[in-house]
Structures are given as structure tokens and as C-alpha cells.
Design a protein around this motif. Structure first.
Motif, PDB file in Angstrom:
ATOM      1  N   ALA A  16      14.633   9.146   4.343  1.00 56.47           N
ATOM      2  CA  ALA A  16      15.167  10.573   3.857  1.00 56.47           C
ATOM      3  C   ALA A  16      15.455  11.293   5.019  1.00 56.47           C
ATOM      4  CB  ALA A  16      14.274  11.070   3.296  1.00 56.47           C
ATOM      5  N   VAL A  17      14.767  11.277   6.192  1.00 53.16           N
ATOM      6  CA  VAL A  17      15.025  11.967   7.202  1.00 53.16           C
ATOM      7  C   VAL A  17      16.183  11.479   8.108  1.00 53.16           C
ATOM      8  CG1 VAL A  17      14.039  12.522   9.699  1.00 53.16           C
ATOM      9  CG2 VAL A  17      12.515  12.694   7.862  1.00 53.16           C
ATOM     10  N   ARG A  18      16.354   9.996   8.090  1.00 61.68           N
ATOM     11  CA  ARG A  18      17.661   9.729   8.848  1.00 61.68           C
ATOM     12  C   ARG A  18      18.715  10.023   7.942  1.00 61.68           C
ATOM     13  NH1 ARG A  18      16.047   4.976   8.316  1.00 61.68           N
ATOM     14  NH2 ARG A  18      17.052   4.073   6.637  1.00 61.68           N
ATOM     15  N   LEU A  19      18.865   9.970   6.520  1.00 58.67           N
ATOM     16  CA  LEU A  19      19.903  10.386   5.654  1.00 58.67           C
ATOM     17  C   LEU A  19      20.313  11.651   5.961  1.00 58.67           C
ATOM     18  CD1 LEU A  19      21.846   9.470   3.510  1.00 58.67           C
ATOM     19  CD2 LEU A  19      20.061  10.262   1.937  1.00 58.67           C
ATOM     20  N   PHE A  20      19.303  12.689   6.110  1.00 55.64           N
ATOM     21  CA  PHE A  20      19.610  14.035   6.132  1.00 55.64           C
ATOM     22  C   PHE A  20      19.664  14.576   7.526  1.00 55.64           C
ATOM     23  CE2 PHE A  20      18.090  13.824   1.584  1.00 55.64           C
ATOM     24  CZ  PHE A  20      19.032  14.376   1.024  1.00 55.64           C
ATOM     25  N   SER A  21      19.799  13.734   8.628  1.00 56.78           N
ATOM     26  CA  SER A  21      19.905  14.221   9.960  1.00 56.78           C
ATOM     27  C   SER A  21      21.357  14.119  10.292  1.00 56.78           C
ATOM     28  CB  SER A  21      18.872  13.237  10.882  1.00 56.78           C
ATOM     29  OG  SER A  21      17.529  13.368  10.390  1.00 56.78           O
ATOM     30  N   ASP A  67       0.765  -1.112  -0.113  1.00 56.12           N
ATOM     31  CA  ASP A  67      -0.100  -0.126   0.124  1.00 56.12           C
ATOM     32  C   ASP A  67       0.961   1.379  -0.060  1.00 56.12           C
ATOM     33  OD1 ASP A  67      -0.012   1.167   3.081  1.00 56.12           O
ATOM     34  OD2 ASP A  67       0.116  -1.135   3.107  1.00 56.12           O
ATOM     35  N   LYS A  68       0.362   2.359  -0.661  1.00 52.50           N
ATOM     36  CA  LYS A  68       1.152   3.685  -0.662  1.00 52.50           C
ATOM     37  C   LYS A  68       1.633   4.055   0.650  1.00 52.50           C
ATOM     38  CE  LYS A  68      -2.573   6.948  -1.655  1.00 52.50           C
ATOM     39  NZ  LYS A  68      -2.986   7.620  -2.668  1.00 52.50           N
ATOM     40  N   GLU A  69       0.718   3.890   1.625  1.00 59.45           N
ATOM     41  CA  GLU A  69       0.986   4.580   2.800  1.00 59.45           C
ATOM     42  C   GLU A  69       2.353   3.968   3.635  1.00 59.45           C
ATOM     43  OE1 GLU A  69      -3.110   5.348   1.523  1.00 59.45           O
ATOM     44  OE2 GLU A  69      -2.009   3.770   2.005  1.00 59.45           O
ATOM     45  N   GLY A  70       2.399   2.797   3.337  1.00 56.57           N
ATOM     46  CA  GLY A  70       3.616   2.132   3.861  1.00 56.57           C
ATOM     47  C   GLY A  70       4.759   2.635   2.948  1.00 56.57           C
ATOM     48  N   VAL A  71       4.716   2.502   1.848  1.00 55.29           N
ATOM     49  CA  VAL A  71       5.980   3.244   1.034  1.00 55.29           C
ATOM     50  C   VAL A  71       6.308   4.453   1.436  1.00 55.29           C
ATOM     51  CG1 VAL A  71       7.014   3.323  -1.170  1.00 55.29           C
ATOM     52  CG2 VAL A  71       5.282   1.231  -0.530  1.00 55.29           C
ATOM     53  N   ALA A  72       5.203   5.382   1.525  1.00 60.94           N
ATOM     54  CA  ALA A  72       5.381   6.692   1.881  1.00 60.94           C
ATOM     55  C   ALA A  72       6.271   6.996   3.184  1.00 60.94           C
ATOM     56  CB  ALA A  72       4.075   7.486   1.848  1.00 60.94           C
ATOM     57  N   GLU A  73       5.621   6.089   4.295  1.00 58.19           N
ATOM     58  CA  GLU A  73       6.229   6.318   5.847  1.00 58.19           C
ATOM     59  C   GLU A  73       7.797   5.740   5.540  1.00 58.19           C
ATOM     60  OE1 GLU A  73       6.580   6.842   9.740  1.00 58.19           O
ATOM     61  OE2 GLU A  73       5.399   7.760   8.182  1.00 58.19           O
ATOM     62  N   ALA A  74       7.955   4.691   4.894  1.00 61.07           N
ATOM     63  CA  ALA A  74       9.308   4.325   4.970  1.00 61.07           C
ATOM     64  C   ALA A  74      10.482   5.115   4.185  1.00 61.07           C
ATOM     65  CB  ALA A  74       9.282   2.931   4.276  1.00 61.07           C
ATOM     66  N   SER A  75       9.944   5.661   3.211  1.00 62.06           N
ATOM     67  CA  SER A  75      10.852   6.358   1.971  1.00 62.06           C
ATOM     68  C   SER A  75      10.820   7.953   3.037  1.00 62.06           C
ATOM     69  CB  SER A  75      10.104   6.703   0.935  1.00 62.06           C
ATOM     70  OG  SER A  75       8.751   7.356   0.737  1.00 62.06           O
ATOM     71  N   TYR A  76       9.988   8.238   3.607  1.00 62.05           N
ATOM     72  CA  TYR A  76      10.105   9.744   4.587  1.00 62.05           C
ATOM     73  C   TYR A  76      11.086   9.554   5.622  1.00 62.05           C
ATOM     74  CZ  TYR A  76       8.882  13.705   7.121  1.00 62.05           C
ATOM     75  OH  TYR A  76       8.869  14.944   7.886  1.00 62.05           O
ATOM     76  N   GLN A  77      10.716   8.346   6.369  1.00 62.15           N
ATOM     77  CA  GLN A  77      11.762   8.204   7.652  1.00 62.15           C
ATOM     78  C   GLN A  77      13.104   7.860   6.812  1.00 62.15           C
ATOM     79  OE1 GLN A  77      11.002   8.846  10.434  1.00 62.15           O
ATOM     80  NE2 GLN A  77       8.909   8.925  10.218  1.00 62.15           N
TER      81      GLN A  77
END
Length: 268
Positions: free
Chosen positions: A262-267, A250-260
Motif C-alpha cells: 500500500a505504501v508503494r502504491l500510494f507513494s 503468519d499474520k505478521e508476514g501478511v501485515a508487513e507485505a500488505s503495508y509495504q
């Protein structure tokens, strides 16, 4: 649902004057972060300015893209270092390798690329990497300088599924844009499914990489006023729907994973 555009060019002269409106409408759609990548000495000040004007939504990135290597000034590396010194929030990008038809001296590209990778390691910053027809060369260079604990993005990844583990072991993240839709579906599915779920990113590469329509299940494309051929950062929703379909999730699961991710990478 929040989304993070892991690679775009909102400073591009084709859309810069429209950028405030594009950013606002993308934010309204749920895209709350944008990694904006510089490509040459000429646009680094613009990217810096956008990062300041649209904080905290924009993460500025400074890099010398392979297409502009031949145009660099003798002082380019010092200018790049000064850009990072004055912008602690900045990442490295867009840098890389390109063996396309109109490219110049590849050895010169490699030299400039290695200098920027070494700078990314020194600064402990992630790097956003462009690669066209040079994945073997790229892997060799990354192996010689890696691993990269702060991570790196293979942006608009269209490489082989077989290379994914090797890049991932070095610290690689894999970002998908509308260009993914130009691949044969079976190959795209195999490649996307090879990516570790904690290394998956989504991007638009706006104003380029306008997604192709994949059917009625996708949201309508957001147009850029005045030029329908340009990509709007809100069209990351179309990339999300396509990647989710390839992963059979489902798109919600992919959205959440990709967001987290990216946040981890740019933190840093």
C-alpha cells in the motif's frame, strides 16, 4: 505491526461524527494509514477536510461511485479535477461498475468510469475500483485503456482466481475486506492464493463489510458505539487473521507485505 486500510469511507454520514475517535482507536491498534474514498460531489469536500485534519494518517481519494452516477451535476468532472488540483496528495476513488439489481443505465456508468480512469492516468494516480457482476466488462475497459503503471485497486475483490493474472498484468492490486468471509472458503483460498504477494492489500470498507466471526483464533470485533452493525477500521485485524489463514502464513508476514504494498502504491 503496522497496517494500512487500503479502502474505507470514514466520511460516511453514519460514522462521520465519530470518525476522530474511530481513527484514534484504530491508530492505537496499529492501523496507521487509511485511504478514505469519496463517492459523490457532495462528500469530496468532507474527504478533503479529513485528509487535512488527520494528515499524514488519511490519504484522501475523490471519485464518482457508480451508485451516484445518475445524481451528478453537469459540472461534476470539472469539480473533480479542481478537487485534485487543490489536493496533490489525493488518489482516484471510489469509481467503478455495478450491475446490481437497482442500478440505472450501464452505458452511462461506463462513460463516467472511463472518464475517471483516463483522469487517473493523466494525473499519474492510482484508482480504487468497485466492481459488482461486471468483471468481464471491467477487464475489457481496462485492457482498452491500460496498462496502468501507477496501479489500481480492485477493492473488496470477489472476482475469480482465473482473472487475477490478467488484472495484475495491467497494474492491478487486490484488496480484501470482511466481504471475503461471505465466500465459500475453498473458493476464497484459491482466489487469495492466486494474487501475487506484492499486489495483496487489506481494507475494511468501513463502515460496511463488517467481518464475520471465524472462530476463537480471531481478535474480538471492535464495535462502533451506538450501532453494532457498523464496521470499525480497527477490524482490519480480523481480515488480516483470515487472509493469513487462507495463505497458511503468519499474520505478521501478511501485515508487513500488505503495508509495504500500500505504501508503494500510494507513494506518488
Amino acid at each position: 505491526m503496522k497496517l494500512f486500510d487500503a479502502h474505507c469511507h470514514l466520511q460516511d454520514p453514519r460514522i462521520f461524527h465519530k470518525a476522530p475517535q474511530l481513527i484514534a482507536s484504530a491508530i492505537d491498534s496499529g492501523v496507521v494509514r487509511f485511504a478514505v474514498n469519496g463517492v459523490s460531489e457532495q462528500d469530496w469536500p468532507l474527504v478533503k477536510q479529513m485528509g487535512e485534519s488527520h494528515h499524514p494518517h488519511i490519504i484522501p481519494c475523490f471519485g464518482l461511485h457508480p451508485w451516484y452516477v445518475a445524481d451528478r451535476t453537469p459540472n461534476w468532472l470539472n469539480t473533480l479535477k479542481q478537487s485534485f488540483a487543490s489536493t496533490p496528495s489525493a488518489a482516484v476513488g471510489e469509481i467503478g461498475l455495478d450491475k446490481g439489481k437497482k442500478m440505472g443505465d450501464f452505458a452511462d456508468q461506463v462513460h463516467v468510469f472511463r472518464q475517471q480512469l483516463e483522469l487517473a492516468k493523466e494525473l499519474k494516480r492510482p484508482a480504487s475500483i468497485h466492481c459488482v457482476r461486471a468483471f468481464g466488462d471491467l477487464l475489457e475497459i481496462m485492457n482498452s485503456l491500460g496498462p496502468f503503471p501507477e496501479g489500481f485497486i480492485l477493492h473488496s475483490y470477489l472476482g475469480s482466481a482465473e482473472m487475477v493474472p490478467e488484472f495484475a498484468n495491467l497494474g492491478g492490486y487486490f484488496s480484501f475486506s470482511g466481504f471475503l468471509m461471505s465466500m465459500k472458503t475453498s473458493k476464497a483460498k484459491r482466489m487469495v492464493k492466486a494474487v501475487p504477494f506484492d499486489r495483496l492489500l487489506l481494507e475494511t470498507d468501513a463502515p460496511d463489510a463488517l467481518p464475520k466471526s471465524q472462530g476463537e483464533s480471531e481478535p474480538p470485533l471492535q464495535p462502533v458505539e451506538g450501532d453494532a452493525s457498523l464496521n470499525h477500521p480497527a477490524n482490519i485485524h480480523n481480515v488480516l487473521v483470515y487472509v493469513a489463514s487462507l495463505l497458511e502464513m503468519d499474520k505478521e508476514g501478511v501485515a508487513e507485505a500488505s503495508y509495504q504494498n500500500a505504501v508503494r502504491l500510494f507513494s506518488y
